[in-house]
Design an enzyme around this catalytic site. Structure first.
Site, PDB file in Angstrom:
ATOM      1  CD  GLN A 126     110.306  79.878  13.222  1.00  0.00           C
ATOM      2  OE1 GLN A 126     109.806  80.318  12.179  1.00  0.00           O
ATOM      3  NE2 GLN A 126     111.230  78.953  13.211  1.00  0.00           N
ATOM      4  CE1 TYR A 128     112.700  78.155  16.912  1.00  0.00           C
ATOM      5  CE2 TYR A 128     114.083  77.581  15.046  1.00  0.00           C
ATOM      6  CZ  TYR A 128     113.309  77.189  16.117  1.00  0.00           C
ATOM      7  OH  TYR A 128     113.127  75.859  16.397  1.00  0.00           O
ATOM      8  CB  SER A 129     115.260  85.756  13.324  1.00  0.00           C
ATOM      9  OG  SER A 129     115.378  84.759  12.340  1.00  0.00           O
ATOM     10  CD  GLU A 244     111.351  78.264   9.160  1.00  0.00           C
ATOM     11  OE1 GLU A 244     111.119  79.470   8.901  1.00  0.00           O
ATOM     12  OE2 GLU A 244     112.116  77.906  10.065  1.00  0.00           O
ATOM     13  CB  SER A 380     120.593  83.040   4.014  1.00  0.00           C
ATOM     14  OG  SER A 380     121.874  82.541   4.340  1.00  0.00           O
ATOM     15  CD  GLU A 382     123.509  83.386   0.204  1.00  0.00           C
ATOM     16  OE1 GLU A 382     123.387  83.910  -0.909  1.00  0.00           O
ATOM     17  OE2 GLU A 382     122.602  83.395   1.068  1.00  0.00           O
TER      18      GLU A 382
END
Length: 395
Positions: A126, A128-129, A244, A380, A382
């Site tokens: 993946q 993504y980040s 996910e 995350s 949060e």
């Protein structure tokens, strides 16, 4: 809600248990239950066993090779696999990209890629980040510029899990800088053998190597590898992330870890008494058990809703929060149960020769440190709370 299994579901559970007893290799379950790292060959071996039985793609429709299981049957299968010590199914192709292609992919993309996911020809990772774009994916900067029949990609991805084993990567890339950041993102499929791609390992806190950073320098990708429409990849990204986050919850893994922890607490002694008879430890164990039972019910409700509506809803964020915090709480309690025996942190050279902790628990410290990531990746916790407050509470 009737929390009892029907006779048909009980029969299915017996079928799963019989299959695991007959087909799950003992050397694989030993590795899993003791917390040791699985090799690529280990994971591919279990993938092939499940595919041979037709039990691999539990989240896919039957016309694409899925199992056709109900949400309860999926839950039963996952729980029994975890309790038996079956390897985790690598989720990137099966549980992430597969549903995306089924929902948004072209007929040609489905025909080409879905069978290759099932038979193990393709191992996906993946993309993504990025540095500076983790939970806030809308700020990603990796660009894909159209050049005739290709996109030219430049940029960097990070925290690419198991990328060292993969031959393909699905990526979010920026194809436009106009309008809102979310409006200029596209979803591309990339062959990792394409010139201009470099993958570098990232060593983790507990010493393991399972994530990478990936660099793209003038990487040319055919336009036909675009999934959906150009600049509309944000919708696909959100769809994939709900799947996910559901998988990250790891209900089955928590059930297995809880059973291991209970067994450990009956073996360990403090001041001549079993640890499980210690009121403070028993209270902590009971609190986690209550949370785990509530999560099981929430998971079943969400799976039933996903089956009805075609995709998980924002409840997947709630499941991700509770699932990851429960797993971390179980890791912490196991560490407390071991006491001083949890402190040794043997290197690979010493592994297997330093038998201070009970059998099956020599890597509890490594597991504890590694799983600090659970409440961070996949968005995350949060960020998940922000999603819930916005979508469900309308704040």
């Amino acid at each position: 809600m009737d929390l009892n299994f029907t006779p048909e579901e009980a029969t299915f559970r017996d079928e799963v248990r019989a299959f695991l007893k007959a087909e799950l290799p003992g050397e694989l379950s030993d590795k899993v239950l003791s917390g040791h790292t699985l090799s690529k060959e280990d994971m591919e071996r279990w993938h092939a066993i499940l595919n041979g039985r037709g039990w691999l793609a539990s989240t896919w429709p039957t016309e694409f090779g899925g199992t056709g299981w109900s949400p309860v049957e999926k839950h039963i299968f996952e729980e029994e696999c975890c309790l038996a010590g079956a390897p985790r199914i690598v989720p990137f192709g099966l549980h992430m990209l597969g549903p995306v292609l089924i929902r948004f992919g072209s007929k040609a993309q489905k025909a080409h890629y879905l069978p290759r996911i099932l038979d193990g020809s393709d191992w996906w990772c993946q993309g993504y980040s990025e540095p500076g774009a983790g939970s806030d994916l809308a700020s990603l900067r990796t660009s894909a510029v159209r050049d005739g029949d290709h996109y030219v990609i430049n940029g960097q991805k990070t925290w690419t899990t198991l990328g060292q084993h993969a031959n393909r990567i699905f990526c979010l890339v920026r194809t436009s800088k106009e309008g809102k950041p979310q409006e200029g993102i596209s979803f591309l499929l990339v062959d990792l053998d394409t010139p201009g791609i470099e993958m570098r390992p990232i060593r983790l806190l507990e010493g393991g190597y399972e994530v990478n950073e990936v660099f793209f320098t003038d990487v040319r990708v055919p336009v036909e590898n675009l999934v959906g429409e150009e600049n509309l990849g944000w919708t696909i990204a959100k769809f994939l992330l709900t799947h996910e986050r559901t998988n990250i919850a790891g209900v089955g893994f928590s059930v297995q870890a809880f059973e291991q922890l209970k067994a450990l607490a009956t073996q360990q002694r403090r001041n001549g008494k079993r640890l499980i008879d210690n009121p403070l430890f028993a209270a902590r164990l009971s609190e986690v058990e209550i949370d785990l039972e509530a999560m099981k019910i929430t998971n079943l409700r969400m799976l039933a809703d996903a089956q009805k509506n075609g995709r998980p809803g924002p409840e997947s964020s709630m499941l991700k929060i509770k699932g990851t915090t429960i797993r971390q709480a179980l890791n912490d309690l196991a560490r407390r149960a071991l006491g001083p025996a949890a402190a040794p942190f043997p290197s690979e050279a010493l592994e297997g020769n330093l038998a201070i902790a009970p059998a099956g628990h020599t890597r509890n410290a490594a597991r504890y440190f590694n799983n600090r990531k659970l409440s961070i990746f996949g968005g995350s916790n949060e960020i998940q709370r922000n999603i819930l407050s916005k979508t469900m509470l309308e704040l």
